[in-house]
Design a protein around this motif. Structure first.
Motif, PDB file in Angstrom:
ATOM      1  N   UNK A 120       0.784  -1.231   0.000  1.00  0.00           N
ATOM      2  CA  UNK A 120       0.000   0.000   0.000  1.00  0.00           C
ATOM      3  C   UNK A 120       0.809   1.270   0.000  1.00  0.00           C
ATOM      4  N   UNK A 121       2.132   1.182   0.063  1.00  0.00           N
ATOM      5  CA  UNK A 121       2.999   2.370   0.074  1.00  0.00           C
ATOM      6  C   UNK A 121       3.641   2.559  -1.299  1.00  0.00           C
ATOM      7  N   UNK A 122       3.819   3.811  -1.695  1.00  0.00           N
ATOM      8  CA  UNK A 122       4.355   4.124  -3.018  1.00  0.00           C
ATOM      9  C   UNK A 122       5.870   3.992  -3.028  1.00  0.00           C
ATOM     10  N   UNK A 123       6.362   3.103  -3.897  1.00  0.00           N
ATOM     11  CA  UNK A 123       7.801   2.897  -4.008  1.00  0.00           C
ATOM     12  C   UNK A 123       8.338   3.429  -5.328  1.00  0.00           C
ATOM     13  N   UNK A 124       7.458   3.661  -6.310  1.00  0.00           N
ATOM     14  CA  UNK A 124       7.909   4.158  -7.609  1.00  0.00           C
ATOM     15  C   UNK A 124       6.778   4.884  -8.320  1.00  0.00           C
ATOM     16  N   UNK A 125       7.185   5.802  -9.188  1.00  0.00           N
ATOM     17  CA  UNK A 125       6.226   6.507 -10.035  1.00  0.00           C
ATOM     18  C   UNK A 125       6.904   6.872 -11.345  1.00  0.00           C
ATOM     19  N   UNK A 126       6.107   7.134 -12.360  1.00  0.00           N
ATOM     20  CA  UNK A 126       6.712   7.507 -13.642  1.00  0.00           C
ATOM     21  C   UNK A 126       5.978   8.659 -14.289  1.00  0.00           C
ATOM     22  N   UNK A 127       6.667   9.318 -15.201  1.00  0.00           N
ATOM     23  CA  UNK A 127       6.114  10.462 -15.923  1.00  0.00           C
ATOM     24  C   UNK A 127       6.456  10.310 -17.394  1.00  0.00           C
ATOM     25  N   UNK A 128       5.429  10.252 -18.232  1.00  0.00           N
ATOM     26  CA  UNK A 128       5.605  10.141 -19.675  1.00  0.00           C
ATOM     27  C   UNK A 128       5.331  11.494 -20.319  1.00  0.00           C
ATOM     28  N   UNK A 129       6.270  11.957 -21.149  1.00  0.00           N
ATOM     29  CA  UNK A 129       6.113  13.233 -21.842  1.00  0.00           C
ATOM     30  C   UNK A 129       6.297  13.001 -23.340  1.00  0.00           C
ATOM     31  N   UNK A 130       5.383  13.558 -24.106  1.00  0.00           N
ATOM     32  CA  UNK A 130       5.283  13.261 -25.532  1.00  0.00           C
ATOM     33  C   UNK A 130       5.503  14.526 -26.347  1.00  0.00           C
ATOM     34  N   UNK A 131       6.286  14.401 -27.416  1.00  0.00           N
ATOM     35  CA  UNK A 131       6.450  15.493 -28.376  1.00  0.00           C
ATOM     36  C   UNK A 131       5.785  15.087 -29.683  1.00  0.00           C
ATOM     37  N   UNK A 132       4.842  15.920 -30.134  1.00  0.00           N
ATOM     38  CA  UNK A 132       4.145  15.647 -31.378  1.00  0.00           C
ATOM     39  C   UNK A 132       4.761  16.443 -32.510  1.00  0.00           C
ATOM     40  N   UNK A 133       4.955  15.777 -33.627  1.00  0.00           N
ATOM     41  CA  UNK A 133       5.414  16.440 -34.846  1.00  0.00           C
ATOM     42  C   UNK A 133       4.257  16.369 -35.837  1.00  0.00           C
ATOM     43  N   UNK A 134       3.517  17.465 -35.910  1.00  0.00           N
ATOM     44  CA  UNK A 134       2.284  17.435 -36.690  1.00  0.00           C
ATOM     45  C   UNK A 134       1.271  16.566 -35.991  1.00  0.00           C
ATOM     46  N   UNK A 135       0.770  15.565 -36.681  1.00  0.00           N
ATOM     47  CA  UNK A 135      -0.221  14.667 -36.089  1.00  0.00           C
ATOM     48  C   UNK A 135       0.364  13.302 -35.755  1.00  0.00           C
ATOM     49  N   UNK A 136       1.702  13.214 -35.657  1.00  0.00           N
ATOM     50  CA  UNK A 136       2.354  11.953 -35.297  1.00  0.00           C
ATOM     51  C   UNK A 136       3.255  12.171 -34.088  1.00  0.00           C
ATOM     52  N   UNK A 137       3.589  11.080 -33.404  1.00  0.00           N
ATOM     53  CA  UNK A 137       4.483  11.150 -32.242  1.00  0.00           C
ATOM     54  C   UNK A 137       5.919  11.269 -32.738  1.00  0.00           C
ATOM     55  N   UNK A 138       6.570  12.377 -32.394  1.00  0.00           N
ATOM     56  CA  UNK A 138       7.967  12.568 -32.769  1.00  0.00           C
ATOM     57  C   UNK A 138       8.893  11.765 -31.881  1.00  0.00           C
ATOM     58  N   UNK A 139       8.732  11.940 -30.582  1.00  0.00           N
ATOM     59  CA  UNK A 139       9.476  11.140 -29.612  1.00  0.00           C
ATOM     60  C   UNK A 139       8.758  11.176 -28.267  1.00  0.00           C
ATOM     61  N   UNK A 140       9.141  10.249 -27.423  1.00  0.00           N
ATOM     62  CA  UNK A 140       8.572  10.138 -26.076  1.00  0.00           C
ATOM     63  C   UNK A 140       9.729  10.053 -25.090  1.00  0.00           C
ATOM     64  N   UNK A 141       9.600  10.737 -23.966  1.00  0.00           N
ATOM     65  CA  UNK A 141      10.544  10.588 -22.861  1.00  0.00           C
ATOM     66  C   UNK A 141       9.797   9.964 -21.696  1.00  0.00           C
ATOM     67  N   UNK A 142      10.298   8.827 -21.251  1.00  0.00           N
ATOM     68  CA  UNK A 142       9.679   8.109 -20.131  1.00  0.00           C
ATOM     69  C   UNK A 142      10.625   8.157 -18.938  1.00  0.00           C
ATOM     70  N   UNK A 143      10.211   8.831 -17.893  1.00  0.00           N
ATOM     71  CA  UNK A 143      11.036   8.950 -16.689  1.00  0.00           C
ATOM     72  C   UNK A 143      10.448   8.151 -15.543  1.00  0.00           C
ATOM     73  N   UNK A 144      11.320   7.551 -14.736  1.00  0.00           N
ATOM     74  CA  UNK A 144      10.858   6.797 -13.573  1.00  0.00           C
ATOM     75  C   UNK A 144      11.697   7.182 -12.361  1.00  0.00           C
ATOM     76  N   UNK A 145      11.056   7.204 -11.224  1.00  0.00           N
ATOM     77  CA  UNK A 145      11.758   7.382  -9.953  1.00  0.00           C
ATOM     78  C   UNK A 145      11.403   6.218  -9.045  1.00  0.00           C
TER      79      UNK A 145
END
Length: 328
Positions: free
Chosen positions: A191-216
């Protein structure tokens, strides 16, 4: 075996890791790699300088007590069993504002898929909705990966679940404890939080250019003054497992699991990943209240869609498709 420099040291470290029942002699190492005993001693000295704890005993040889905690490219790649992740660049920073921001800047300069940014400390670590992720030096694993997936923008939420699964499986491998995945981006132990993540997306027009996935991932207990007042209390792997945890081994396990699932999704689509995420979560079938942009939505979780949305069946049979939110 005619190896030189870093390659010799990588192989020596692998031998020491494999020799779990005792020592390996300098003579044996020298014969394996066709180098002198003096050269073996120098390579061991370099490994010690990198932070590896290596014991030397006369007439016995060398024994690895503990791998280094420095998360430099050379150390991370020693014994790393991946093809892409961590093999195309590891950018190690003792202190950084945010690994995600650094990775995003590298992605804009065409850094290849699988490039990592890893830090001992974040001074501006971030979670979802601009929340702070406390990242004190030496207490956790803070890493971001650059991805260049061939997916539609509406499919990007699946990356959050992929990161969730990879982190949970790495925790299980290193600690022996099977954690729970909490939608959309947390990993819990008891029940305790040991990890979390954050996904950030860059769009180039109407497609995904790149994604950065971070975890702690919390490896060691946070200093008491930094323990935040959260709905879900934080904990650490060392507290839960009651043993010392190597951040290097945790990172390597995470990269192996991440690459496995990422390549499987490319080959077979999202279905196997979603099946695994559901095995690791306890949310399906539960009645929940979810805070979404100031609105509280209540209902029973019926499923997670193929694009990573939480499906909540509310009053009157109304189905809510939730991209993100806070489970109350």
């Amino acid at each position: 075996m005619a190896l030189k420099g870093d390659a010799v040291r990588e192989k020596i470290l692998e031998l020491l890791q494999e020799k779990t029942d005792g020592y390996i002699s300098g003579e044996e190492v020298s014969q394996l790699f066709s180098i002198s005993r003096a050269a073996v001693s120098k390579h061991v000295a370099v490994l010690r300088g990198q932070g590896h704890e290596i014991e030397a005993v006369t007439r016995k040889g060398y024994r690895l007590l503990r791998k280094a905690e420095l998360l430099t490219e050379e150390i991370v790649r020693q014994g790393l069993n991946t093809k892409i992740f961590g093999k195309r660049g590891v950018h190690y920073l003792p202190t950084v504002g945010s690994t995600n921001i650094e990775a995003m800047q590298l992605a804009f300069t065409d850094a290849p898929e699988g490039t990592l940014v890893v830090a001992d400390e974040q001074t501006g670590g971030r979670g979802r909705q601009g929340r702070t992720w406390h990242s004190p030096a030496g207490c956790g694993l803070y890493v971001s990966v650059i991805l260049r997936p061939d997916i539609a923008p509406n499919e990007a939420p699946i990356i959050t679940l992929l990161t969730n699964v990879a982190a949970a499986e790495a925790v299980h491998e290193i600690t022996g404890i099977l954690p729970v995945c909490k939608w959309p981006n947390d990993v819990l132990i008891n029940g305790c939080k040991v990890a979390g993540n954050l996904t950030e997306i860059f769009l180039s027009g109407d497609v995904v250019g790149h994604v950065v996935s971070g975890v702690g991932i919390n490896v060691r207990p946070l200093p008491k003054k930094l323990v935040p007042d959260l709905r879900t209390a934080p904990c650490s792997l060392e507290e839960a497992a009651e043993k010392s945890i190597s951040r290097v081994e945790l990172l390597q396990a995470y990269l192996v699991r991440y690459e496995y699932w990422y390549l499987l999704v490319k080959e077979q689509g999202f279905a196997p990943l979603l099946t695994r995420w559901k095995e690791l979560t306890d949310v399906v079938g539960k009645k929940l209240s979810v805070q979404v942009r100031g609105e509280k939505i209540q209902g029973t979780v019926t499923d997670v869609s193929t694009d990573g949305m939480l499906l909540l069946l509310g009053e009157g049979g109304v189905e809510h498709r939730l991209f993100s939110g806070d489970i109350l």
